[in-house]
Design a protein around this motif. Structure first.
Motif, mmCIF file in Angstrom:
data_model
loop_
_atom_site.group_PDB
_atom_site.id
_atom_site.type_symbol
_atom_site.label_atom_id
_atom_site.label_comp_id
_atom_site.label_asym_id
_atom_site.label_seq_id
_atom_site.Cartn_x
_atom_site.Cartn_y
_atom_site.Cartn_z
ATOM 1 N N LEU A 45 6.047 -27.013 31.401
ATOM 2 C CA LEU A 45 6.256 -25.709 30.540
ATOM 3 C C LEU A 45 5.780 -24.102 30.793
ATOM 4 O O LEU A 45 6.093 -23.573 30.658
ATOM 5 C CB LEU A 45 6.043 -26.218 28.971
ATOM 6 N N GLY B 22 9.614 -29.127 18.593
ATOM 7 C CA GLY B 22 8.815 -30.415 17.506
ATOM 8 C C GLY B 22 10.230 -30.691 17.061
ATOM 9 O O GLY B 22 9.367 -32.230 16.232
ATOM 10 N N VAL C 242 13.223 -32.578 22.925
ATOM 11 C CA VAL C 242 12.376 -32.470 21.829
ATOM 12 C C VAL C 242 11.211 -34.068 22.823
ATOM 13 O O VAL C 242 12.329 -34.196 23.314
ATOM 14 C CB VAL C 242 12.481 -33.326 20.388
ATOM 15 N N HIS C 243 10.176 -33.892 22.213
ATOM 16 C CA HIS C 243 9.178 -34.845 23.187
ATOM 17 C C HIS C 243 8.132 -36.204 22.635
ATOM 18 O O HIS C 243 7.886 -35.392 21.588
ATOM 19 C CB HIS C 243 8.383 -33.761 24.008
ATOM 20 N N PHE C 244 9.114 -36.806 22.842
ATOM 21 C CA PHE C 244 8.230 -38.132 21.850
ATOM 22 C C PHE C 244 7.613 -39.614 22.552
ATOM 23 O O PHE C 244 7.928 -39.263 23.651
ATOM 24 C CB PHE C 244 9.501 -39.163 21.324
ATOM 25 N N ASP C 245 6.182 -39.417 22.701
ATOM 26 C CA ASP C 245 5.273 -40.159 23.357
ATOM 27 C C ASP C 245 5.006 -41.513 22.829
ATOM 28 O O ASP C 245 4.813 -42.050 21.917
ATOM 29 C CB ASP C 245 3.898 -39.010 23.262
ATOM 30 N N ILE D 201 14.005 -41.143 15.371
ATOM 31 C CA ILE D 201 13.972 -39.761 15.610
ATOM 32 C C ILE D 201 15.365 -39.174 16.689
ATOM 33 O O ILE D 201 16.168 -38.619 16.213
ATOM 34 C CB ILE D 201 12.442 -39.179 17.002
ATOM 35 N N PRO E 24 13.211 -33.355 16.153
ATOM 36 C CA PRO E 24 14.383 -33.448 16.524
ATOM 37 C C PRO E 24 15.509 -33.110 15.952
ATOM 38 O O PRO E 24 16.696 -33.114 16.824
ATOM 39 C CB PRO E 24 14.581 -35.232 16.198
ATOM 40 N N VAL F 173 9.635 -45.893 14.970
ATOM 41 C CA VAL F 173 10.036 -44.291 15.367
ATOM 42 C C VAL F 173 10.580 -43.834 15.955
ATOM 43 O O VAL F 173 11.425 -42.703 15.696
ATOM 44 C CB VAL F 173 8.756 -43.962 15.791
ATOM 45 N N LEU G 220 4.632 -31.662 29.645
ATOM 46 C CA LEU G 220 4.120 -30.632 29.343
ATOM 47 C C LEU G 220 3.393 -29.003 29.929
ATOM 48 O O LEU G 220 3.924 -28.211 30.158
ATOM 49 C CB LEU G 220 2.561 -30.328 28.277
#
Lengths: 147, 408, 121
Positions: free
Chosen positions: A35, A50, A17-20, A75, A52, A71, A32
């Protein structure tokens, strides 16, 4: 026996899972780009999702600031163990060029434990893939799979 | 009727970036949308007090990684205006070329993400495959894929050799062909039209009054584009903005698609007309002290570290010269900026404005950055009420939100 | 050099209204800390790619009338100035109360020079 099979599956197909956090987007688009057909991390079984709660590996890009640290923690807490965290880019590792800005806490490791640091501004997709592979070694250790 | 409040973001599969929207919904209809910002706020305008005006180029490039080149361009033009520096013509053309390549990569990125937002994952992959070609051009000419640090105060850091120009043109021909193959799907497909046409309509009056910029404004029928002001080489190349009239998500998508192809033409035109000469000018301000400029070494060797042919199924000729020609960076920087300037350039997302104030010291007194998404958020808040919940991701994405720009 | 038109505090809303009716677009506003003299706020308007800049000079702690009832687009930038400089605007259509970007734990008004000087001493 069954547990062994599941563990094999976890190692062969880690879900990320990607979190910015406060990234400049440079590293985000490289995540991205991993992918997409040129780099295609799915050929290694790595899947970007998407949620977590389904993820094994957390990819964090960018600096942590005072608002998104909650945040990020949230997550991280939602992810089931065993889990690994990868900090991507100079900002995720240490705060990068922004570390002197007033709203920046610093690197990702100020908030959650980080297993793998991927340097670069922005990090290259190849480096990110390498980072995920390195993180899997840690997951292996957690699962007691190291021979 | 019962109202429900639904949080949208900050971590959401459709959003690559953290934006939080508090959606008040009645049944499936959104009645109010309130944004929460600040998840990406770093406060980098303030960094002008600890970094000198040459180092700030690197900071402003990282306002947003996707359009970094144009941020640096806008900043450098501002400083040059204050210090009265005339940039060599070749440098102006080079800035235009890299700036437009950035627009192509940004629009392709967006077209891919937009396709993903309405569930066309294969289309997303297709657009990003084409985009990698543009990224290769960046890497072969600048040494980095995303943040291309080519602009410096007074000119550019790199030059293009004639072989490289030729190679870029070849790559553009292939890319354009590949993009045109995707045109039927993104612009004419029945499902895509169902998801986009008539969704998130911004009327012509609204667009202007709410201060929309870029494809958002041009999608609503206004022919306004900061490239018309003639920054960099646009004054000599000439420019006509692309306009669509429906003001919905589809119109914005069409504007971006057509602008991608237009940028190809601009790059070709700029390469064809590029004059020979220096790539950086001496920078001399009112004061006489020397401010050292950091000149990075040649990083051209980076491309040799991996075999590119493995990655491309359709392989064009490899880049002719892996050594990147460094520009004529012997140019000296003397003096310090003293004065104020406002500059505008057209970013992929719209008009970008910099206000710069120097007070005769090596640090700028104030750097104010008005980014396009910052201007596009009020229109977004205006078009969300009344739409269906299922359309929210498409509409939010149709403004091409760049949150790290917005909050800096 | 930047050409600016001086503006007084009572004219802010009237000038905004006049530009709104005249078909001008609000590009943005810029707040600058000018030390002892207080703040300068620039109002940048645009029409057909021609820009006009108004300069409003105010002492610190002045309450500035908000132009967001006229130009809705001003709401973000006014909230931003509140965050960064502590300039109060009366009647913003959507008031974040100084927390548009910043959490309560961050030093208030980070862009003001006085607070920077205090930090260094």
């Amino acid at each position: 026996m069954l547990g062994n099979l599941i563990n094999q599956g976890r190692i062969k197909s880690p879900w990320v899972v990607h979190f910015d956090c406060g990234s400049c987007n440079g590293c985000d688009i490289e995540v991205l780009a991993c992918l997409t057909p040129i780099y295609d991390i799915e050929r290694f079984g790595i899947l970007n999702i998407g949620n977590p709660k389904h993820a094994d590996v957390l990819l964090v890009t960018g600096t942590v600031n005072h608002r998104n640290k909650h945040v990020l923690k949230n997550i991280y807490d939602q992810m089931p163990g065993p889990k690994a965290v990868i900090a991507i880019g100079a900002c995720g590792c240490s705060g990068g060029v922004f570390r002197e800005a007033y709203n920046v806490v610093g690197g990702v490791d100020k908030v959650i434990p980080v297993d793998v640091y991927v340097p670069g501004c922005p990090a290259r997709p190849e480096a990110i893939i390498d980072g995920v592979v390195a993180a899997l070694e840690k997951v292996k250790t957690l699962l007691g799979m190291t021979a | 009727m019962a109202r429900t409040i639904l949080p949208f973001g900050p971590q959401h599969p459709v959003l690559p970036e953290p934006l939080h929207l508090k959606l008040t919904i009645e049944d499936e209809i959104v009645v109010e949308a309130l944004p929460t910002l600040g998840y990406v706020h770093r406060g980098l305008e303030k960094l002008c007090e600890v970094r000198d005006f040459n180092q700030m180029v690197q900071i402003v490039e990282r306002v947003c990684g996707i359009c970094s080149c144009l941020h640096a361009l806008c900043y450098c033009e501002g400083i040059e205006q204050i210090m009265g520096v005339e940039v060599p013509r070749r440098a102006k053309y080079l800035r235009t070329i890299w700036g437009e390549l950035h627009r192509v990569h940004s629009h392709l990125l967006w077209l891919g993400l937009f396709a993903d937002a309405f569930g066309f994952e294969s289309l997303f992959m297709q657009f990003w495959r084409v985009r990698e070609r543009i990224m290769d051009i960046m890497e072969a000419t600048c040494g980095n894929r995303v943040v291309v640090s080519v602009n410096v105060v007074g000119g550019v850091r790199r030059d293009l050799s004639p072989e490289q120009c030729q190679w870029i043109e070849q790559q553009l021909i292939i890319s354009e062909k590949e993009i045109r193959q995707l045109q039927t799907t993104i612009l004419n497909d029945y499902t895509v039209k169902k998801r986009c046409c008539g969704k998130g309509v911004l009327t012509k009056e609204q667009a202007y009054q709410l201060g929309a910029v870029g494809p958002m404004l041009r999608g609503s029928g206004w022919a306004q584009d900061a490239r018309q002001t003639g920054y960099a080489a646009f004054g000599e190349l000439g420019f006509e903005p692309i306009v669509e009239y429906d003001g919905d998500s589809y119109a914005r998508c069409a504007v971006r698609f057509r602008e991608t192809l237009q940028s190809f033409d601009i790059v070709r035109l700029a390469i064809a007309r590029m004059p020979a000469g220096e790539t950086a000018a001496n920078v001399e301000g009112a004061n006489e002290d020397d401010t050292p400029r950091i000149i990075s070494g040649n990083r051209g060797g980076i491309m040799q570290s991996y075999n590119r042919d493995k990655h491309h199924s359709i392989t064009a000729a490899p880049p002719p010269d892996l050594d990147i020609p460094a520009g004529s960076l012997a140019a000296k920087v003397k003096g310090k900026p003293d004065g104020e300037a406002v500059t505008r350039v057209e970013q992929p997302r719209g008009e970008l404005m910099y206000y710069l104030k120097g007070v005769g010291s090596k640090n700028m007194d104030r750097v104010r950055i008005r980014t396009p998404t910052f201007a596009n958020i009020p229109p977004l808040l205006a078009i969300l009420p009344g739409c269906e919940l299922a359309d929210v991701p498409v509409i939010v994405l149709s403004i091409d939100p760049c949150i790290s720009c917005t909050e800096r | 050099m930047l050409e600016t038109i001086p503006l007084s505090l009572d004219e802010v809303v009237a000038v905004a209204k006049e530009h709104f009716d005249g078909g001008w677009r609000l590009v943005t506003m810029t707040a600058v800390d000018v030390g002892e003299a207080g703040f300068e706020i620039f109002y940048h308007y645009d029409k057909d790619l021609v820009m006009k800049h108004y300069r409003l000079s105010i002492p610190k702690e002045t309450v500035v009338p908000s132009i967001s009832p006229v130009y809705f687009a001003a709401l973000l930038v006014e909230n931003e100035s509140r965050d960064q400089f502590g300039i109060c605007f009366s009647d913003i259509v959507l008031d974040f109360g100084g927390h548009l970007y910043l959490e309560a734990e961050v030093r208030a008004m980070p862009f003001c020079k006085v607070s920077v000087a205090q930090k260094q001493s």
